[in-house]
Design an enzyme around this catalytic site. Structure first.
Site, PDB file in Angstrom:
ATOM      1  N   SER A  12       0.846  -1.189   0.000  1.00 54.39           N
ATOM      2  CA  SER A  12       0.000   0.000   0.000  1.00 54.39           C
ATOM      3  C   SER A  12       0.882   1.240   0.000  1.00 54.39           C
ATOM      4  O   SER A  12       2.040   1.195   0.439  1.00 54.39           O
ATOM      5  CB  SER A  12      -0.885   0.011   1.252  1.00 54.39           C
ATOM      6  N   TYR A  51      -2.312  -0.311  10.356  1.00 52.09           N
ATOM      7  CA  TYR A  51      -2.358  -0.705   8.949  1.00 52.09           C
ATOM      8  C   TYR A  51      -1.037  -0.376   8.256  1.00 52.09           C
ATOM      9  O   TYR A  51      -0.483  -1.202   7.522  1.00 52.09           O
ATOM     10  CB  TYR A  51      -3.520   0.003   8.255  1.00 52.09           C
TER      11      TYR A  51
END
Length: 254
Positions: free
Chosen positions: A138, A151
């Site tokens: 990501s 995250y």
């Protein structure tokens, strides 16, 4: 070009969102796609779309954080030419409002799950004489996104694991790369907005869309198309590399 006939492609989280788009993309190119999901609720709808495609797909229910179950399943499948480590979960929070249970849950799925699947796939690929692994990272591995502490931690780990595995298995002809998307419009995003911003769904969707300089979120199919190339024989010179696909988020935001 991009022919996956006679190849087995394993996609974790492959029945929804980006994983679903990847399952369909690889099946269109003739692959036998082995889909791993924690539950099968999205499977019937996906099966309908797979009916007329050149390849095929099979569903396996498995928790990627359970190493024993993952190894048993991979050995049962028997051959993995391509592994797409896509399964993952998200969390909103800073260090001080991230409960330990949530931190551990994200680590268990997003980090340990990737490790478990590589742990199970690499011996099979060594026996076969090679293979390709593509991990879903990501932009959170590159930039400081607000309220994404846990995250971001997991995606930084995914990026590091990708580089390390790529180096370790060069001699085994196993290529390992990763993709780092910015925000992609999936049912997960819609659910995330509805849960965390009730009554402000449209406003938040626009805000999140325009955080990409290109002015919109990505489409799952766009991520899947990049995966299709990176795992193909045409990309045989590419390993140990991360590919941001982010609408200009990393380089063009000021």
């Amino acid at each position: 070009m991009l022919d996956y006939s006679n190849k087995t492609v394993l996609v974790t989280g492959g029945a929804s969102g980006i994983g679903r788009a990847a399952t369909l993309a690889f099946a269109r190119q003739g692959a036998s796609v082995q889909v791993i999901e924690l539950n099968d609720s999205a499977w019937p709808a996906l099966q309908e779309e797979l009916k007329d495609l050149e390849g095929n797909a099979n569903l396996h229910t498995c928790d990627v954080s359970d190493q024993q179950a993952v190894v048993a399943l991979f050995n049962k499948i028997g051959r993995v030419d391509v592994l797409i480590n896509n399964a993952g979960v998200a969390h909103v929070g800073k260090v001080t409002n991230t409960p330990e249970a949530d931190f551990e849950r994200l680590f268990r799925v997003n980090v340990k799950g990737v490790y478990n699947c590589m742990y199970a796939a690499i011996p099979l690929m060594q026996q076969q004489g090679g293979g390709v692994i593509l991990n879903m990272s990501s932009i959170a591995a590159y930039v400081g996104l607000p309220d994404r502490f846990a995250y971001s931690m997991t995606k930084g780990a995914v990026s590091a694991m990708t580089i390390s595995a790529a180096r370790d298995y060069l001699a085994d002809k196993i290529r390992v790369n990763s993709i780092s998307p910015a925000r992609v419009h999936t049912p997960f995003v819609d659910g995330f907005i509805a849960k965390n911003y009730p009554g402000k769904e449209a406003e938040m969707f626009e805000k999140l869309s325009h955080s990409q300089p290109i002015g919109r979120m990505g489409k799952p199919e766009e991520i899947a198309n990049l995966a299709l190339y990176l795992c193909s024989d045409e990309a045989s010179f590419i390993t140990g590399t991360d590919y941001p696909i982010d609408g200009g988020f990393i380089k063009l935001n000021t």
